[in-house]
Design an enzyme around this catalytic site. Structure first.
Site, mmCIF file in Angstrom:
data_model
loop_
_atom_site.group_PDB
_atom_site.id
_atom_site.type_symbol
_atom_site.label_atom_id
_atom_site.label_comp_id
_atom_site.label_asym_id
_atom_site.label_seq_id
_atom_site.Cartn_x
_atom_site.Cartn_y
_atom_site.Cartn_z
ATOM 1 N N ASP A 69 95.064 -9.404 -13.170
ATOM 2 C CA ASP A 69 95.034 -10.860 -12.986
ATOM 3 C C ASP A 69 94.764 -11.283 -11.541
ATOM 4 O O ASP A 69 94.773 -12.466 -11.233
ATOM 5 C CB ASP A 69 96.350 -11.497 -13.466
ATOM 6 C CG ASP A 69 96.494 -11.453 -14.977
ATOM 7 O OD1 ASP A 69 95.455 -11.522 -15.668
ATOM 8 O OD2 ASP A 69 97.629 -11.312 -15.472
ATOM 9 N N CYS A 107 101.766 -30.719 2.766
ATOM 10 C CA CYS A 107 102.776 -31.411 1.950
ATOM 11 C C CYS A 107 104.104 -31.578 2.687
ATOM 12 O O CYS A 107 105.022 -32.193 2.159
ATOM 13 C CB CYS A 107 103.004 -30.668 0.632
ATOM 14 S SG CYS A 107 101.657 -30.936 -0.527
ATOM 15 N N TYR A 143 108.125 -28.933 -3.558
ATOM 16 C CA TYR A 143 107.233 -28.016 -2.825
ATOM 17 C C TYR A 143 107.254 -28.265 -1.312
ATOM 18 O O TYR A 143 107.371 -27.328 -0.510
ATOM 19 C CB TYR A 143 105.821 -28.189 -3.385
ATOM 20 C CG TYR A 143 104.738 -27.395 -2.720
ATOM 21 C CD1 TYR A 143 104.633 -26.018 -2.893
ATOM 22 C CD2 TYR A 143 103.775 -28.028 -1.918
ATOM 23 C CE1 TYR A 143 103.605 -25.304 -2.287
ATOM 24 C CE2 TYR A 143 102.751 -27.324 -1.323
ATOM 25 C CZ TYR A 143 102.670 -25.965 -1.509
ATOM 26 O OH TYR A 143 101.659 -25.254 -0.914
ATOM 27 N N GLN A 173 91.773 -42.526 -3.666
ATOM 28 C CA GLN A 173 92.663 -41.734 -2.802
ATOM 29 C C GLN A 173 91.820 -40.770 -1.964
ATOM 30 O O GLN A 173 90.767 -40.305 -2.407
ATOM 31 C CB GLN A 173 93.738 -40.994 -3.621
ATOM 32 C CG GLN A 173 93.279 -39.926 -4.578
ATOM 33 C CD GLN A 173 92.982 -40.431 -5.981
ATOM 34 O OE1 GLN A 173 92.322 -41.448 -6.159
ATOM 35 N NE2 GLN A 173 93.403 -39.694 -7.000
ATOM 36 N N ARG A 186 91.367 -37.381 0.822
ATOM 37 C CA ARG A 186 91.848 -36.060 1.238
ATOM 38 C C ARG A 186 90.812 -35.438 2.174
ATOM 39 O O ARG A 186 89.642 -35.836 2.182
ATOM 40 C CB ARG A 186 91.972 -35.094 0.035
ATOM 41 C CG ARG A 186 93.008 -35.431 -1.000
ATOM 42 C CD ARG A 186 94.432 -35.248 -0.490
ATOM 43 N NE ARG A 186 95.406 -35.445 -1.551
ATOM 44 C CZ ARG A 186 95.846 -36.629 -1.961
ATOM 45 N NH1 ARG A 186 95.386 -37.732 -1.405
ATOM 46 N NH2 ARG A 186 96.759 -36.723 -2.919
HETATM 47 P P1 NAD Z 1 97.568 -18.750 -5.149
HETATM 48 O O1 NAD Z 1 98.476 -19.290 -6.201
HETATM 49 O O2 NAD Z 1 96.182 -18.434 -5.518
HETATM 50 O O3 NAD Z 1 98.211 -17.473 -4.458
HETATM 51 C C1 NAD Z 1 99.596 -17.281 -4.326
HETATM 52 C C2 NAD Z 1 99.907 -15.913 -4.905
HETATM 53 O O4 NAD Z 1 101.298 -15.652 -4.729
HETATM 54 C C3 NAD Z 1 99.633 -15.824 -6.410
HETATM 55 O O5 NAD Z 1 98.699 -14.804 -6.690
HETATM 56 C C4 NAD Z 1 100.989 -15.530 -7.015
HETATM 57 O O6 NAD Z 1 100.944 -14.650 -8.127
HETATM 58 C C5 NAD Z 1 101.707 -14.897 -5.833
HETATM 59 N N1 NAD Z 1 103.156 -14.966 -5.983
HETATM 60 C C6 NAD Z 1 103.912 -16.001 -6.455
HETATM 61 N N2 NAD Z 1 105.209 -15.650 -6.467
HETATM 62 C C7 NAD Z 1 105.267 -14.378 -6.004
HETATM 63 C C8 NAD Z 1 106.320 -13.459 -5.800
HETATM 64 N N3 NAD Z 1 107.576 -13.778 -6.103
HETATM 65 N N4 NAD Z 1 106.022 -12.240 -5.326
HETATM 66 C C9 NAD Z 1 104.743 -11.882 -5.036
HETATM 67 N N5 NAD Z 1 103.707 -12.700 -5.219
HETATM 68 C C10 NAD Z 1 103.966 -13.936 -5.702
HETATM 69 O O7 NAD Z 1 97.619 -19.827 -3.956
HETATM 70 P P2 NAD Z 1 96.770 -19.888 -2.619
HETATM 71 O O8 NAD Z 1 95.946 -21.107 -2.693
HETATM 72 O O9 NAD Z 1 96.138 -18.588 -2.327
HETATM 73 O O10 NAD Z 1 97.943 -20.166 -1.566
HETATM 74 C C11 NAD Z 1 98.437 -19.168 -0.692
HETATM 75 C C12 NAD Z 1 99.519 -19.783 0.182
HETATM 76 O O11 NAD Z 1 98.995 -20.885 0.914
HETATM 77 C C13 NAD Z 1 100.723 -20.327 -0.599
HETATM 78 O O12 NAD Z 1 101.904 -20.062 0.130
HETATM 79 C C14 NAD Z 1 100.478 -21.810 -0.644
HETATM 80 O O13 NAD Z 1 101.664 -22.559 -0.785
HETATM 81 C C15 NAD Z 1 99.801 -22.038 0.695
HETATM 82 N N6 NAD Z 1 98.960 -23.245 0.692
HETATM 83 C C16 NAD Z 1 97.818 -23.263 -0.041
HETATM 84 C C17 NAD Z 1 97.052 -24.435 -0.058
HETATM 85 C C18 NAD Z 1 95.788 -24.531 -0.841
HETATM 86 O O14 NAD Z 1 95.175 -25.607 -0.861
HETATM 87 N N7 NAD Z 1 95.317 -23.477 -1.485
HETATM 88 C C19 NAD Z 1 97.460 -25.545 0.687
HETATM 89 C C20 NAD Z 1 98.647 -25.473 1.392
HETATM 90 C C21 NAD Z 1 99.391 -24.311 1.422
HETATM 91 N N1 GDD Z 2 94.335 -31.253 -9.364
HETATM 92 C C1 GDD Z 2 93.565 -32.275 -9.733
HETATM 93 N N2 GDD Z 2 92.839 -32.178 -10.885
HETATM 94 N N3 GDD Z 2 93.524 -33.387 -8.950
HETATM 95 C C2 GDD Z 2 92.727 -34.395 -9.336
HETATM 96 C C3 GDD Z 2 91.946 -34.339 -10.491
HETATM 97 C C4 GDD Z 2 92.010 -33.172 -11.311
HETATM 98 O O1 GDD Z 2 91.380 -33.058 -12.351
HETATM 99 N N4 GDD Z 2 91.237 -35.506 -10.574
HETATM 100 C C5 GDD Z 2 91.576 -36.235 -9.516
HETATM 101 N N5 GDD Z 2 92.503 -35.593 -8.779
HETATM 102 C C6 GDD Z 2 93.178 -36.136 -7.597
HETATM 103 C C7 GDD Z 2 94.708 -36.009 -7.621
HETATM 104 O O2 GDD Z 2 95.279 -37.022 -8.443
HETATM 105 C C8 GDD Z 2 95.045 -36.207 -6.150
HETATM 106 O O3 GDD Z 2 95.160 -37.575 -5.846
HETATM 107 C C9 GDD Z 2 93.822 -35.600 -5.435
HETATM 108 O O4 GDD Z 2 92.791 -35.443 -6.441
HETATM 109 C C10 GDD Z 2 94.077 -34.248 -4.801
HETATM 110 O O5 GDD Z 2 94.757 -33.454 -5.743
HETATM 111 P P1 GDD Z 2 95.052 -31.900 -5.527
HETATM 112 O O6 GDD Z 2 93.843 -31.243 -4.999
HETATM 113 O O7 GDD Z 2 95.621 -31.376 -6.793
HETATM 114 O O8 GDD Z 2 96.249 -31.869 -4.489
HETATM 115 P P2 GDD Z 2 96.651 -32.552 -3.082
HETATM 116 O O9 GDD Z 2 95.523 -32.625 -2.132
HETATM 117 O O10 GDD Z 2 97.358 -33.839 -3.350
HETATM 118 O O11 GDD Z 2 97.694 -31.478 -2.575
HETATM 119 C C11 GDD Z 2 97.221 -30.142 -2.456
HETATM 120 O O12 GDD Z 2 97.023 -29.813 -1.123
HETATM 121 C C12 GDD Z 2 98.179 -29.539 -0.387
HETATM 122 C C13 GDD Z 2 97.789 -29.251 1.037
HETATM 123 O O13 GDD Z 2 97.033 -30.274 1.571
HETATM 124 C C14 GDD Z 2 98.135 -29.209 -3.215
HETATM 125 O O14 GDD Z 2 97.417 -28.020 -3.512
HETATM 126 C C15 GDD Z 2 99.331 -28.815 -2.457
HETATM 127 O O15 GDD Z 2 99.955 -27.710 -3.144
HETATM 128 C C16 GDD Z 2 98.899 -28.381 -1.068
HETATM 129 O O16 GDD Z 2 100.004 -27.996 -0.321
#
Ligand code: NAD
Ligand code: GDD
Length: 376
Positions: free
Chosen positions: A41, A125, A154, A225, A227
Site C-alpha cells: 500500500d 493548520c 489536527y 475560498q 489557498r
Molecule cells: P500521507 O498520509 O500520504 O503520509 C503519512 C504516512 O504516515 C502514511 O503513509 C501513513 O500510513 C503513515 N502513518 C500514519 N500513522 C502511522 C504510524 N502510527 N506509524 C507509522 N506510519 C504511520 O501524508 P503526507 O501528505 O505525506 O504528509 C506527511 C506529513 O506532512 C504528515 O505529518 C502531515 O501531517 C504533514 N503535512 C502534510 C501536508 C500536505 O498537504 N500533504 C500539509 C501539512 C502537513
Molecule cells: N479535499 C477537498 N476535496 N477539498 C475540496 C474539494 C474536494 O473535492 N472541493 C473543494 N474543496 C475545498 C475545501 O472545502 C477547502 O475549502 C479547500 O478546497 C482546501 O481543502 P483541502 O485541500 O482538503 O484542505 P486545506 O487546504 O483546507 O487544508 C489542508 O492543508 C493543510 C496545510 O495547509 C489539509 O491537508 C491539512 O491537513 C493540511 O495541514
C-alpha cells in the site's frame, strides 16, 4: 566508510515516499523507511532503502518500534501522521490527535538513541483561525500561530508537538527542525478514498467528468475560498534545506501563489480541454476562508522559497492521476468518482502494533475501518 543512518517515518506516504527517493538519489546515507501500511500500500517503494512496513514493524505509535528504527540513526524525518484533506481532518479529530503518540515516541526514541537532527512536519493548520476568516487573507507569518486558536483536532496536535520539539531541543539538546507545510500536492499521493486534498480531488473530478460524459463538477464550499498549494518537488527541496539550516524555530514551507478554489478548477479544466458546469456543495467541509504562506522568514534564512507554479504542478499531477484512473477505474464507475466522500469518527487501529490480524487493518485506506461503515 559507513554511511549515516537516516530514518523517514511515514515513508510509505506521499511526501515520505518522495523524500526517501531523493535521499537515496543523493547517495550519502543509509535510508530506513517506516510506515504502518503494508508495503503493497506504499505510494512508492524504494528497494534500496531498509523498509519497515506494516503494523508489527512499522507502527511508530509503538515505542518499541521507534527504538528499533532510531537505533544508530543520525537524522530522523518524522512525517508519519494520520491525516488528510478537510474531509478527513474535520471529521476525525480524535484520530488526528492520536498522532501525538507517534510524535512523542519518535522524539523520545531519537533522544535516547542520540539522534543529531530531528525534522518535524508541522502544518499551516496551526495558525490562528481568526486570521483566516477572509479569502483576501494576509499571508500568515510564523508569529500568527499565537495566541493559539488552531484547526480543532489536527492543528492542536501539530501545535502541541511543535512545542514538544522545542522543549526537547532546549532541555535535551536534540537539534529539532519544524516546517509548517502549506497544502502539498503532486504525483504519487492520495487522490481518492476520502483523505485527498483539493488539488488531487479536483483533478480526479475533472478526469471523471470527462470519462463519464456528464460534464459537471461538484465543488465543496462556494469556490471563493483561497489557498496556496506547494508542489512536491519544492516541498522535498525545502525539507532538505531546512534540515541543513540553523532554523530552530518553526518556519513556513509553502507556496505564496494564492488562488481561489474556482481558479484551481479553471486550471484543471484548461489542462483537460473541457468546461464543466459547477455545483457548489455548501455543507461540505470547507476549513478556513483563506490561507497563504508568508515566506519572509524562509527567504531571509535560505535565500530560497518554493517557486514551482500551480499550472506547472497541476499539469504533472493531472497526468499522473489520469494514468492511475485509467489503470484502476472502470469507465462505468466514473460518475461515482466525480464526487468526494468522507467518513466521520473513524476508529484507530487498536493495540500496540503487535496485533497482526487487526480487524481494523484497512483504516489507513479511507479512514473507514472495516465493520464501522461510512457516513455519520
Ligand atoms: P500521507 O498520509 O500520504 O503520509 C503519512 C504516512 O504516515 C502514511 O503513509 C501513513 O500510513 C503513515 N502513518 C500514519 N500513522 C502511522 C504510524 N502510527 N506509524 C507509522 N506510519 C504511520 O501524508 P503526507 O501528505 O505525506 O504528509 C506527511 C506529513 O506532512 C504528515 O505529518 C502531515 O501531517 C504533514 N503535512 C502534510 C501536508 C500536505 O498537504 N500533504 C500539509 C501539512 C502537513
Ligand atoms: N479535499 C477537498 N476535496 N477539498 C475540496 C474539494 C474536494 O473535492 N472541493 C473543494 N474543496 C475545498 C475545501 O472545502 C477547502 O475549502 C479547500 O478546497 C482546501 O481543502 P483541502 O485541500 O482538503 O484542505 P486545506 O487546504 O483546507 O487544508 C489542508 O492543508 C493543510 C496545510 O495547509 C489539509 O491537508 C491539512 O491537513 C493540511 O495541514
Amino acid at each position: 566508510m559507513t554511511k549515516n543512518i537516516v530514518v523517514v517515518a511515514g515513508g510509505g506516504g506521499f511526501i515520505g515516499g518522495h523524500l526517501v527517493k531523493r535521499l537515496l538519489e543523493l547517495g550519502t546515507c543509509h535510508v530506513r523507511a517506516v510506515d504502518i501500511k503494508p508495503l503493497k500500500d506504499w505510494y512508492q517503494v524504494s528497494t534500496a532503502a531498509e523498509n519497515f512496513a506494516g503494523p508489527a514493524d512499522g507502527d511508530a505509535r509503538d515505542f518499541r518500534v521507534c527504538r528499533t528504527i532510531c537505533h544508530g540513526a543520525s537524522d530522523v524525518y518524522q512525517l508519519a501522521a494520520d491525516m488528510g484533506g478537510m474531509g478527513f481532518i474535520e471529521n476525525n479529530k480524535a484520530l488526528c490527535m492520536l498522532s501525538v503518540l507517534t510524535n512523542t515516541h519518535m522524539l523520545l526514541a531519537s533522544q535516547e538513541a542520540g539522534v543529531k537532527r530531528f525534522f518535524f512536519s508541522s502544518s499551516a493548520c496551526v495558525y490562528n483561525a481568526d486570521k483566516q476568516l477572509n479569502p483576501h487573507v494576509t499571508a500568515l507569518a510564523e508569529a500568527d500561530a499565537y495566541p493559539a486558536l488552531p484547526e480543532d483536532g489536527y492543528g492542536w496536535e501539530k501545535l502541541f508537538s511543535e512545542r514538544m520539539c522545542r522543549h526537547f531541543r532546549e532541555d535535551f539538546g536534540i537539534q529539532t527542525r519544524i516546517a509548517r507545510f502549506h497544502n502539498v500536492y503532486g504525483p504519487e499521493g492520495t487522490w481518492r478514498g476520502g483523505r485527498e486534498k483539493a488539488p488531487a480531488a479536483v483533478c480526479r473530478k475533472v478526469i471523471a467528468a470527462k470519462a463519464s460524459g456528464d460534464h459537471s463538477i461538484e465543488i465543496w464550499g462556494d469556490g471563493t475560498q483561497t489557498r496556496s498549494f506547494m508542489y512536491i518537488d519544492d516541498c522535498v527541496e525545502g525539507i532538505g534545506k531546512i534540515m541543513d539550516s540553523k532554523i530552530y524555530e518553526p518556519v513556513n514551507l509553502g507556496s505564496s501563489e494564492l488562488v481561489t478554489i474556482n481558479q484551481l478548477v479553471d486550471i484543471a479544466e484548461e489542462i483537460a480541454g473541457i468546461k464543466l458546469k459547477r455545483h457548489y456543495k455548501l455543507d461540505a467541509p470547507r476549513g478556513v476562508a483563506g490561507r497563504n504562506s508568508d515566506n519572509t522568514k524562509i527567504r531571509s534564512y535560505l535565500g530560497w522559497e518554493p517557486s514551482i507554479s500551480l499550472k506547472q504542478g497541476i499539469a504533472a499531477t493531472y497526468r499522473w492521476i489520469e494514468e492511475e484512473f485509467r489503470k484502476e477505474c472502470d469507465p462505468a464507475d466514473a460518475k461515482s468518482l466525480a464526487t468526494s466522500g468522507f467518513s466521520h469518527g473513524s476508529k484507530p487501529i487498536p493495540g500496540d502494533g503487535y496485533v497482526a490480524e487487526s480487524r481494523h487493518m484497512d483504516t489507513w485506506r479511507q479512514g473507514i475501518p472495516v465493520g464501522y461503515g461510512a457516513g455519520g
